[in-house]
Design a protein around this motif. Structure first.
Motif, short mmCIF file in Angstrom:
data_model
loop_
_atom_site.label_atom_id
_atom_site.label_comp_id
_atom_site.label_asym_id
_atom_site.label_seq_id
_atom_site.Cartn_x
_atom_site.Cartn_y
_atom_site.Cartn_z
N ILE A 337 0.98 -1.23 -0.12
CA ILE A 337 0.01 -0.12 0.06
C ILE A 337 0.93 1.31 -0.09
CG2 ILE A 337 -0.17 -0.19 2.37
CD1 ILE A 337 -3.00 1.25 1.91
N GLU A 338 0.64 2.28 -0.83
CA GLU A 338 1.40 3.25 -1.18
C GLU A 338 0.67 4.48 -1.21
OE1 GLU A 338 5.31 2.80 -3.99
OE2 GLU A 338 3.50 3.44 -5.15
N SER A 339 1.06 5.59 -0.71
CA SER A 339 0.24 6.61 -1.07
C SER A 339 1.23 8.22 -0.83
CB SER A 339 -0.66 6.97 0.24
OG SER A 339 -1.57 7.73 -0.10
N ALA A 340 0.64 8.95 -1.81
CA ALA A 340 1.68 10.36 -1.69
C ALA A 340 0.58 11.49 -1.83
CB ALA A 340 2.64 10.47 -2.78
N LEU A 341 0.66 12.42 -0.97
CA LEU A 341 -0.01 13.56 -1.19
C LEU A 341 0.56 14.88 -1.31
CD1 LEU A 341 -2.80 15.12 -0.10
CD2 LEU A 341 -2.05 15.01 2.07
N SER A 342 0.51 15.65 -2.18
CA SER A 342 1.11 16.82 -2.69
C SER A 342 0.16 17.89 -2.47
CB SER A 342 1.90 17.10 -4.02
OG SER A 342 0.96 17.51 -4.71
N LEU A 343 0.83 19.04 -1.66
CA LEU A 343 0.04 20.26 -1.22
C LEU A 343 0.87 21.58 -1.83
CD1 LEU A 343 -0.34 19.39 2.58
CD2 LEU A 343 -2.30 19.03 0.95
N GLY A 344 -0.01 21.87 -2.74
CA GLY A 344 0.61 23.30 -3.15
C GLY A 344 1.99 23.16 -4.00
N HIS A 345 2.22 22.32 -4.52
CA HIS A 345 3.59 22.04 -5.42
C HIS A 345 4.75 22.08 -4.43
CE1 HIS A 345 1.36 22.04 -8.84
NE2 HIS A 345 0.81 23.01 -8.65
N THR A 346 4.61 22.38 -3.06
CA THR A 346 5.84 22.56 -2.15
C THR A 346 5.95 21.19 -1.33
OG1 THR A 346 4.54 24.04 -1.07
CG2 THR A 346 5.95 24.86 -2.46
N TYR A 386 10.25 18.76 0.56
CA TYR A 386 9.78 20.17 0.50
C TYR A 386 10.46 20.78 -0.94
CZ TYR A 386 9.61 25.12 0.79
OH TYR A 386 9.33 26.34 0.64
N ASP A 387 9.71 21.20 -1.88
CA ASP A 387 10.09 21.65 -3.00
C ASP A 387 10.34 23.18 -3.06
OD1 ASP A 387 10.68 19.45 -4.81
OD2 ASP A 387 8.55 19.01 -4.70
N PHE A 388 11.28 23.78 -3.02
CA PHE A 388 11.48 25.22 -3.29
C PHE A 388 10.72 25.58 -4.44
CE2 PHE A 388 15.17 23.81 -0.89
CZ PHE A 388 15.00 24.35 0.20
N PRO A 389 9.51 26.92 -4.24
CA PRO A 389 9.05 27.35 -5.32
C PRO A 389 9.90 27.77 -6.58
CG PRO A 389 8.08 28.13 -3.48
CD PRO A 389 9.38 27.51 -3.07
N SER A 390 9.42 27.42 -7.71
CA SER A 390 10.36 27.84 -8.73
C SER A 390 9.70 27.95 -10.07
CB SER A 390 11.21 26.37 -9.10
OG SER A 390 11.76 26.61 -10.28
N ASP A 391 10.15 29.08 -10.80
CA ASP A 391 9.54 29.56 -12.01
C ASP A 391 10.24 28.74 -13.12
OD1 ASP A 391 7.80 31.17 -10.93
OD2 ASP A 391 8.89 33.01 -10.68
N PHE A 392 11.16 27.92 -12.93
CA PHE A 392 11.93 27.42 -14.03
C PHE A 392 11.18 26.06 -14.60
CE2 PHE A 392 14.97 30.17 -11.82
CZ PHE A 392 15.33 30.90 -12.74
N ILE A 396 13.75 22.18 -7.24
CA ILE A 396 14.81 21.67 -6.23
C ILE A 396 14.14 21.31 -5.05
CG2 ILE A 396 17.04 21.91 -4.93
CD1 ILE A 396 17.98 23.41 -7.43
N GLY A 397 14.39 20.19 -4.43
CA GLY A 397 13.57 19.77 -3.14
C GLY A 397 14.58 19.20 -2.13
N MET A 422 17.19 5.06 7.51
CA MET A 422 16.77 6.60 6.98
C MET A 422 17.50 6.76 5.69
SD MET A 422 19.42 8.81 7.53
CE MET A 422 19.19 10.15 8.52
N MET A 423 16.92 7.89 5.07
CA MET A 423 17.46 8.29 3.86
C MET A 423 17.24 9.81 3.76
SD MET A 423 16.62 5.95 0.61
CE MET A 423 17.58 4.48 0.36
N LEU A 424 18.36 10.59 3.61
CA LEU A 424 18.23 11.89 3.40
C LEU A 424 18.56 12.34 1.95
CD1 LEU A 424 19.98 13.19 6.58
CD2 LEU A 424 17.36 13.23 6.04
N PHE A 425 17.66 13.18 1.25
CA PHE A 425 18.21 13.48 0.15
C PHE A 425 17.73 14.96 -0.63
CE2 PHE A 425 13.50 13.23 -1.30
CZ PHE A 425 13.04 12.33 -0.34
N VAL A 426 18.74 15.17 -1.68
CA VAL A 426 18.24 16.35 -2.48
C VAL A 426 17.65 16.08 -3.89
CG1 VAL A 426 19.25 18.59 -3.27
CG2 VAL A 426 20.14 17.58 -1.07
N ARG A 427 16.79 16.70 -4.58
CA ARG A 427 16.24 16.21 -5.51
C ARG A 427 16.07 17.44 -6.45
NH1 ARG A 427 10.03 14.03 -6.05
NH2 ARG A 427 9.77 16.39 -5.65
N VAL A 428 16.53 17.17 -7.97
CA VAL A 428 16.08 18.20 -8.93
C VAL A 428 15.12 17.21 -9.85
CG1 VAL A 428 16.96 19.51 -10.81
CG2 VAL A 428 18.57 18.87 -8.97
N LYS A 429 14.19 17.83 -10.02
CA LYS A 429 13.01 17.40 -10.96
C LYS A 429 12.37 18.32 -11.97
CE LYS A 429 8.77 14.83 -10.25
NZ LYS A 429 7.65 14.51 -9.61
#
Ligand SMILES: [Cu+2]
Length: 431
Positions: A337-346, A386-392, A396-397, A422-429
């Motif tokens: 069972i797997e779930s993801a909830l995104s709120l306001g793109h961030t 957490y994804d930093f707001p971006s106009d590009f 980056i999160g 545990m995992m910690l990560f930085v993501r570019v998407k």
């Protein structure tokens, strides 16, 4: 033999269509679009039929029509192109005596193009990954099994890297009435019609940077070295069948190693409303594991995905079951069972619960009294990005996730009483 099977399938699908719809209407264009709608994937027709493009996920799989698909969509003359991708830099620390720590990167870049041609739509799909840079032994992940790093030993408590080329495929679909179409998909590599959409392509799983430990029961065939699929889409139903090369990718992650199309699968998918998608599938996989070449596996899977879009939110949940029945050895089940909830793109919250029978945990130590036994392992992970707001075109999160396990007591001397990871990560998407 393979050609015969494919021709038989095409014939069967045509026959089914003639019976279902004796007087086909003049087919409409498979993909009516103008530049105003080009940016809206909910309005666009897909590669495989006259349904929203947002329905189409990895390979020929479906997800709910209302799913959010981030990426760059463009019109380039008659071609519509789509680019999806991400790269993660991850610090991974798996607990207990068998746990290890590692920093690594996983990634995926997908470029697709489609255009209308006389009588139908053609599509080109390519997907690459720089996973091989993490090394042949992949990354530490407790209770993960599947594939090999050296052709001699099993990868245990590690997730294999994906191949440089994950998909190079071409598709053609043609409408045969106003509400139905047939398609053909050929990939080297490619994904046969087996299982739910692969984990990194379904919204409920794609923000979790860790592979599911149920991967080799549900969606591990997403990279096969040769596949041909034919399918029949009528309204919200799809019936499709594949022939493919059953052997899993080996440790040479930069190579494409074509092989006989010795395996086959069939999948029935249904999207009853824009917010739901479900499938059942069955595959006969010939000699999937290099280390057990005489063993074939029959895999059965069923899954249901719900997607609830909001004004600026999206919530997707997937439930899945998979069963591997090998020609020698024990059958095993996996539940997810797997779930993801995104709120306001961030803000994105994600979680995954898994229960799976593992009989490979001692495969590299065959003299162990526990070797060959099936252990039912439970895993729960929860995370946030957490994804930093971006106009590009990219964002980056930063994120993290925690995992806990439930294991039979026979495993505590090996894994510890209460391992956690545990995992910690930085993501570019790409967005
Ligand atoms: Cu995989």
């Amino acid at each position: 033999m393979t050609t015969l099977r494919i021709s038989a399938l095409v014939l069967f699908l045509y026959a089914a269509q003639v019976l279902a719809d004796p007087a086909p209407e003049i087919p409409p264009s498979n993909s009516a679009m103008d530049s105003d709608t080009a940016m809206n994937s909910h309005m666009m027709s897909g590669m495989y039929g006259n349904h929203p493009m947002s329905r189409e996920a990895s390979g020929t799989s479906w997800q709910p029509d209302s799913s959010v698909q981030e990426g760059i969509h463009n019109m380039d003359g008659d071609w519509m192109t789509m680019v999806h991708g991400f790269a993660n830099a991850i610090y991974d620390n798996q607990g207990g005596p068998r746990g290890q720590a590692k920093s690594f990167s996983n990634s995926m870049l997908m470029v697709m193009a489609q255009r209308d041609v006389e009588g139908g739509t053609i599509g080109l799909r390519s997907m690459v990954s720089l996973d091989p840079l993490m090394g042949k032994s992949g990354y530490p992940e407790l209770f993960q099994t599947g594939e090999t790093a050296d052709g001699k030993t099993y990868l245990i408590d590690r997730q294999h890297p994906h191949n440089l080329f994950m998909e190079l495929a071409a598709t053609y679909s043609t409408p045969i009435s106003s509400s139905s179409s047939i398609f053909i998909y050929a990939g080297l590599p490619g994904e046969p019609a087996l299982g739910p959409a692969a984990f990194m392509h379904r919204f409920s799983g794609q923000d979790n940077v860790e592979a599911p430990i149920t991967h080799h029961w549900l969606d591990s065939t997403h990279v096969t070295n040769g596949v041909v699929t034919v399918g029949y889409v009528v309204k919200n139903w799809k019936l499709e069948s594949s022939v493919f090369h059953g052997r899993e990718p080996d440790q040479y992650r930069y190579q494409i190693e074509p092989g006989k199309l010795d395996s086959n699968s069939v999948r029935l998918s249904y999207n009853p409303t824009p917010n739901w998608s479900m499938q059942v599938s069955y595959g006969h996989i010939t000699s999937p594991e290099a280390l057990e070449p005489d063993v074939n596996v029959n895999r059965t899977t069923a899954s249901v995905t719900s997607n609830i879009p909001g004004d600026d939110t999206n919530w997707q949940t997937t439930l899945a079951w998979g069963r591997n029945a090998p020609s020698a050895g024990l059958s095993s089940n996996a539940y997810l069972i797997e779930s993801a909830l995104s709120l306001g793109h961030t803000h994105t919250f994600f979680g995954r619960g898994e229960l799976v029978d593992k009989d490979e945990l001692f495969a590299n130590t065959p003299t162990s009294p526990l070797a060959g036994e099936n252990f039912r392992v439970g895993k729960v992970s929860a995370g946030y990005i957490y994804d930093f707001p971006s106009d590009f075109n990219y964002k980056i999160g930063v994120g993290g996730l925690l995992s806990r396990y439930s294991i039979p007591t026979e495993l505590t001397p090996t894994y510890g009483a209460n391992p956690s990871s545990m995992m910690l990560f930085v993501r570019v998407k790409i967005q």
